[in-house]
Design a protein around this motif. Structure first.
Motif, PDB file in Angstrom:
ATOM      1  N   LEU A  59      -9.257   1.488  -8.864  1.00  0.00           N
ATOM      2  CA  LEU A  59     -10.496   2.136  -9.255  1.00  0.00           C
ATOM      3  C   LEU A  59     -10.512   2.397 -10.749  1.00  0.00           C
ATOM      4  CD1 LEU A  59     -10.531   4.938  -6.523  1.00  0.00           C
ATOM      5  CD2 LEU A  59     -11.904   2.845  -6.474  1.00  0.00           C
ATOM      6  N   ARG A  86      -2.935   3.936  -4.550  1.00  0.00           N
ATOM      7  CA  ARG A  86      -4.131   3.939  -5.408  1.00  0.00           C
ATOM      8  C   ARG A  86      -3.736   3.703  -6.864  1.00  0.00           C
ATOM      9  NH1 ARG A  86      -8.121   9.047  -5.323  1.00  0.00           N
ATOM     10  NH2 ARG A  86      -8.918   7.933  -3.486  1.00  0.00           N
ATOM     11  N   ARG A 102       0.808  -1.224   0.000  1.00  0.00           N
ATOM     12  CA  ARG A 102       0.000   0.000   0.000  1.00  0.00           C
ATOM     13  C   ARG A 102       0.834   1.264   0.000  1.00  0.00           C
ATOM     14  NH1 ARG A 102      -3.133   1.234   4.061  1.00  0.00           N
ATOM     15  NH2 ARG A 102      -2.138  -0.087   5.620  1.00  0.00           N
ATOM     16  N   GLU A 130      -5.441   0.064  -3.600  1.00  0.00           N
ATOM     17  CA  GLU A 130      -6.807   0.374  -4.020  1.00  0.00           C
ATOM     18  C   GLU A 130      -6.828   0.503  -5.540  1.00  0.00           C
ATOM     19  OE1 GLU A 130     -10.192   3.756  -2.973  1.00  0.00           O
ATOM     20  OE2 GLU A 130      -8.076   4.341  -3.158  1.00  0.00           O
ATOM     21  N   ASP A 165      -9.293  -4.779  -7.379  1.00  0.00           N
ATOM     22  CA  ASP A 165      -9.378  -4.193  -6.048  1.00  0.00           C
ATOM     23  C   ASP A 165      -9.583  -5.267  -4.973  1.00  0.00           C
ATOM     24  OD1 ASP A 165      -9.510  -1.731  -4.397  1.00  0.00           O
ATOM     25  OD2 ASP A 165     -11.553  -2.412  -4.001  1.00  0.00           O
ATOM     26  N   GLN A 204     -10.067  13.125 -10.703  1.00  0.00           N
ATOM     27  CA  GLN A 204      -9.657  12.319  -9.547  1.00  0.00           C
ATOM     28  C   GLN A 204      -8.169  12.497  -9.253  1.00  0.00           C
ATOM     29  OE1 GLN A 204     -10.854   8.273 -10.183  1.00  0.00           O
ATOM     30  NE2 GLN A 204     -11.414   8.010  -8.040  1.00  0.00           N
ATOM     31  N   GLY A 228       1.412   6.452  -6.426  1.00  0.00           N
ATOM     32  CA  GLY A 228       0.194   6.408  -7.218  1.00  0.00           C
ATOM     33  C   GLY A 228       0.448   5.889  -8.631  1.00  0.00           C
TER      34      GLY A 228
END
Length: 354
Positions: A223, A235, A191, A221, A215, A229, A195
């Motif tokens: 998406l 992410r 984690r 994460e 996911d 965004q 990005g």
């Protein structure tokens, strides 16, 4: 002269069988060796003359396409192009098909099927030719890698740390074989990873389900990207099918712009669109990775990233399902490093440094 690519068409629609057979038969270097209304009929034909590529519907009588696909991949791995209607439940089924080993998917509508197939003839022929070059052994290794444990992180972030900095940015571009390769790479990231923005060539309405599946499997994460965004550590934003995605700087942050526009390199989303924007917005703070895929989308954009000071990586030939996009990037001297799939996760965690 090379032997023709032998294709078996499996679809319960007589119209689809007829039109696909006609379109493929017209293409130089492709020979349709048979057409069948369901997998059981197809197996009888295939045992007499095994094809190089199978085009396969999903919902059929007697045996569904997913069961047939799993049977083929377990007993006699053969490149499969799924021709599926990607609406509602069908999208989930198509996702299962890619997870089971399908090389690519052609989206077919519920209405206007015959005219659509004629309009999509070039895509269908390209998909069959790409599938014929697929390295199915690499596809199997991708599945094994996806089950591996995530790489150890140096430390878990403190509460709220993920929103504090987006100084580093990772951009990934891939196509044929990329669904399995992305699962193998993203599934091993902690984690604390910077990005990530991703372009995977996929049909519209499909990327949301793909992101949801990843996911559930990944520590990071994942998406489907939405316009405006933020890119955050931990992410992963995947460009929506049918839309381009670009990155821009907003103060200390990176933001994605998701927009419509003409296809670039015959693709929407296009890897080149993403990579070029990252070169401008992030420069030396970025890491670009180009992975398995047919064609050359992303190669020039990766070169722009390297010229802007970014670290750049291309997947090696042995681990690619189709060594098209990485090969072109390597030819342009866009890749600083050439790595097998299993070493790409550590490169992402380490910032691309040797």
């Amino acid at each position: 002269m090379a032997d023709p690519i032998r294709v078996m068409v499996v679809d319960d629609s007589a119209v689809v069988r007829q039109v696909v057979t006609e379109l493929l038969s017209r293409a130089p270097g492709i020979e349709v060796v048979g057409a069948a209304a369901d997998p059981l009929f197809a197996l009888d034909r295939m045992n007499k003359a095994w094809p190089d590529v199978i085009t396969l519907d999903v919902e059929m009588p007697r045996m569904d396409g997913i069961t047939f696909l799993k049977k083929i991949m377990a007993e006699r791995p053969t490149p499969v192009v799924v021709c599926s209607t990607l609406t509602g439940k069908g999208s989930e089924t198509a996702m299962q098909a890619l997870a089971a080993g399908a090389v690519s998917i052609i989206t077919k509508p519920t209405l206007g099927l015959k005219s659509f197939l004629h309009d999509a003839a070039d895509d269908l022929v390209a998909a069959v030719r790409g599938a014929a070059r697929a390295n199915l052994r690499a596809l199997g290794r991708s599945g094994a890698l996806s089950a591996a444990r995530p790489l150890a992180a140096a430390a878990e972030p403190a509460a709220g740390a993920m929103a504090e900095t987006t100084d580093r940015l990772i951009a990934i571009g891939t196509s044929t074989g990329g669904t399995q390769a992305l699962e193998a790479v993203l599934g091993r990231l902690p984690r604390t990873t910077p990005g990530i923005v991703v372009v995977q060539h996929m049909p519209e309405k499909f990327t949301a389900l793909f992101a949801q599946r990843l996911d559930q499997l990944c520590a990071v994460e994942v998406l489907e990207a939405a316009d405006g965004q933020r890119v955050l550590p931990g992410r992963v934003l995947i460009a929506p099918g049918g839309r381009h995605m670009a990155v821009r700087r907003s103060g200390a942050h990176y933001i994605v712009d998701v927009r419509d526009g003409p296809p670039v390199n015959r693709h929407k989303p296009s890897v080149d669109v993403l990579f070029r924007s990252v070169a401008r917005a992030a420069g030396r703070n970025a890491l670009g990775v180009i992975m398995t895929g047919m064609g050359d989308d992303g190669a020039r954009g990766l070169k722009e990233m390297r010229d802007a000071g970014a670290r750049t990586v291309a997947q090696d030939e042995a681990s690619c399902v189709v060594f098209g996009m990485p090969k072109e990037a390597i030819r342009l001297d866009a890749a600083e490093r050439i790595l097998p799939l299993e070493r790409i996760p550590e490169a992402l965690v380490g910032g691309g440094r040797p």
